[in-house]
Scaffold this active site. Sequence first.
Site, PDB file in Angstrom:
ATOM      1  N   ASP A  97      -1.588   6.958   6.241  1.00 17.98           N
ATOM      2  CA  ASP A  97      -2.628   6.016   5.843  1.00 17.98           C
ATOM      3  C   ASP A  97      -2.882   5.110   7.034  1.00 17.98           C
ATOM      4  O   ASP A  97      -2.053   4.257   7.358  1.00 17.98           O
ATOM      5  CB  ASP A  97      -2.156   5.210   4.622  1.00 17.98           C
ATOM      6  CG  ASP A  97      -3.132   4.101   4.221  1.00 17.98           C
ATOM      7  OD1 ASP A  97      -4.170   3.930   4.889  1.00 17.98           O
ATOM      8  OD2 ASP A  97      -2.825   3.398   3.228  1.00 17.98           O
ATOM      9  N   LYS A 105     -11.738  -1.557   6.944  1.00 17.75           N
ATOM     10  CA  LYS A 105     -10.826  -2.369   7.747  1.00 17.75           C
ATOM     11  C   LYS A 105     -11.233  -2.355   9.224  1.00 17.75           C
ATOM     12  O   LYS A 105     -11.222  -3.377   9.870  1.00 17.75           O
ATOM     13  CB  LYS A 105      -9.381  -1.899   7.581  1.00 17.75           C
ATOM     14  CG  LYS A 105      -8.867  -1.921   6.140  1.00 17.75           C
ATOM     15  CD  LYS A 105      -8.495  -3.322   5.681  1.00 17.75           C
ATOM     16  CE  LYS A 105      -8.265  -3.454   4.186  1.00 17.75           C
ATOM     17  NZ  LYS A 105      -7.479  -2.422   3.531  1.00 17.75           N
ATOM     18  N   TRP A 112       0.842  -1.214   0.000  1.00 11.46           N
ATOM     19  CA  TRP A 112       0.000   0.000   0.000  1.00 11.46           C
ATOM     20  C   TRP A 112       0.864   1.245   0.000  1.00 11.46           C
ATOM     21  O   TRP A 112       0.542   2.226  -0.670  1.00 11.46           O
ATOM     22  CB  TRP A 112      -0.970  -0.015   1.191  1.00 11.46           C
ATOM     23  CG  TRP A 112      -1.908  -1.182   1.147  1.00 11.46           C
ATOM     24  CD1 TRP A 112      -2.044  -2.161   2.086  1.00 11.46           C
ATOM     25  CD2 TRP A 112      -2.851  -1.503   0.112  1.00 11.46           C
ATOM     26  NE1 TRP A 112      -3.000  -3.063   1.694  1.00 11.46           N
ATOM     27  CE2 TRP A 112      -3.508  -2.682   0.498  1.00 11.46           C
ATOM     28  CE3 TRP A 112      -3.199  -0.903  -1.100  1.00 11.46           C
ATOM     29  CZ2 TRP A 112      -4.493  -3.280  -0.299  1.00 11.46           C
ATOM     30  CZ3 TRP A 112      -4.172  -1.496  -1.889  1.00 11.46           C
ATOM     31  CH2 TRP A 112      -4.807  -2.670  -1.478  1.00 11.46           C
TER      32      TRP A 112
HETATM   33  C1  PLP Z   1      -6.805  -2.035   2.211  1.00 11.34           C
HETATM   34  C2  PLP Z   1      -5.822  -0.942   2.317  1.00 11.34           C
HETATM   35  C3  PLP Z   1      -5.729   0.063   1.337  1.00 11.34           C
HETATM   36  C4  PLP Z   1      -6.606   0.073   0.096  1.00 11.34           C
HETATM   37  O1  PLP Z   1      -7.874   0.459   0.459  1.00 11.34           O
HETATM   38  P1  PLP Z   1      -9.033   0.663  -0.639  1.00 11.34           P
HETATM   39  O2  PLP Z   1     -10.087   1.307   0.217  1.00 11.34           O
HETATM   40  O3  PLP Z   1      -9.392  -0.672  -1.157  1.00 11.34           O
HETATM   41  O4  PLP Z   1      -8.538   1.571  -1.696  1.00 11.34           O
HETATM   42  C5  PLP Z   1      -4.816   1.066   1.522  1.00 11.34           C
HETATM   43  N1  PLP Z   1      -4.015   1.096   2.614  1.00 11.34           N
HETATM   44  C6  PLP Z   1      -4.068   0.157   3.571  1.00 11.34           C
HETATM   45  C7  PLP Z   1      -3.159   0.232   4.744  1.00 11.34           C
HETATM   46  C8  PLP Z   1      -4.970  -0.898   3.447  1.00 11.34           C
HETATM   47  O5  PLP Z   1      -5.029  -1.846   4.395  1.00 11.34           O
END
Ligand code: PLP
Length: 355
Positions: A167, A191, A100
Site C-alpha cells: 500500500d 495523497k 491502515w
Molecule cells: C489514506 C490512506 C488509506 C485509505 O485510503 P482511502 O482511499 O480513503 O480508502 C489507506 N492507506 C494509506 C497508507 C493511507 O494513507
Amino acid sequence: MKHNFGAGPCILPQEVFQEASQAVIDFNNTGLSILEISHRSKEFEQVIQEAEALVRELMDVPSDYSVLFLQGGASQQFAMVPMNLLPEGRKAAYLDTGVWATKAAKEASKVGQVAIVASSSDKNYSYIPKEFSVPSDAAYFHYTSNNTIYGTEIFEKPNVDVPTIVDMSSDILSRVINIADFDLIYAGAQKNMGPAGVTLVIVKNDILGRTGRTLPAIFDYEAHAKAGSLYNTPPVFSIYVSMLNLRWLKEKGGISVIEQENIIKARTLYDEIERNPFFRGTANEQDRSRMNVTFVMDTPEQESAFLKLAQERGMVGIKGHRSVGGFRASIYNALGISSINALVDVMKEFEELSK
Ligand SMILES: *Cc1c(COP(=O)(O)O)cnc(C)c1O
C-alpha cells in the site's frame, strides 16, 4: 497565501488546478466540459492512455505489469487484494505498522487466514519492526510503505521470498522504487497523485487468476485489466487531473528529481524540530517519513498557542491525527520548499515569542 499541509486530499500544483478548471468549462476546445464527455470518446481515451503511459514512463513499469485506474479508494484494495490473491485454505502475511495496515489485515481475514508477522502497536506505531520472518508458505506478504498517521516510512522493501503487495497510498511517486520488487502496488490517488476518486493499481499479470475463486467482475483485477480500466464508467475527472499532475511531474524532471526535493524538504523540517526546544518528533529517527512529519510539544497549552499562530501565518492542515496528537505536516510532492521554510519560520517565531 495558504500553505496546505493537509494529509489528504492533498495539495496539487497550481498549474494543475488552473488547467483542470479550464477543462471544466471547455475541454481541449471540444465545446464540452470534461465533466460531460463520454468515457468512451476518443478524447477521454487519449487522457486515460496518456495517464497510463506517464505512470509507466515515470515509474519504469515493466511490460508484464498492468496499470489500472480503479475506484473505491485504497480501502477497496484492502478487500480486492485477498479476494484476488489469497486462495482458499492459504494464509497471507501482514506487517502491522498502523491503522491502515491493521484495516488491510482485518479485511483480508474476512477472505482467508491472516498471519501478523510483526507489529509496532506496542509503541503507538512510532517505529517500523525490523526483525520478523514471513512464512514461506504465505500466499503473499502485505505492508504499508508510508504510515500517513504516524509519520513512519519503509524505504527498503523487506527481504521476503513470497509475492509482495504494498500500500503506497501516501508515498507513491515521491521516490524511485523498483517495480519488479513488487507483485502489486496500490495507492489511493488523493495523497500524492491526484484528487480523490481514483486508485492506482500496478499488478504483475502472472499472479492473477490463481485462486480458483470466481469473483464479481467489479472486484476482479483481470476484468479491469482486460477492459483497460473501462469495465464500467471510470472516474473521468479524477483520472484527468491525475494525468495533469503526472505531466507536471514529468516536466519537473521525474521522480528522481522530486525525490531529491523531498529529501531536502523533510530534512529542513526535521532539523528545526530537533533544534527547537519547543518541539519533539514522535517517530523513531531511522524510520521517519519524508511525506508526513509528526511532532508534539510539551503541553496542550503550547500546542493550541502554536496552532493559532501557525493558522494566522496561513498554515492549513497541520493538526495531528487524533491517535498521535500534536502536529502532522504532510509535505507531498506539490508542496514547495517555500512552504516548509514558512513553517520553520513560524516555529522560530514561536520560540522567540516564548522567551
Ligand atoms: C489514506 C490512506 C488509506 C485509505 O485510503 P482511502 O482511499 O480513503 O480508502 C489507506 N492507506 C494509506 C497508507 C493511507 O494513507
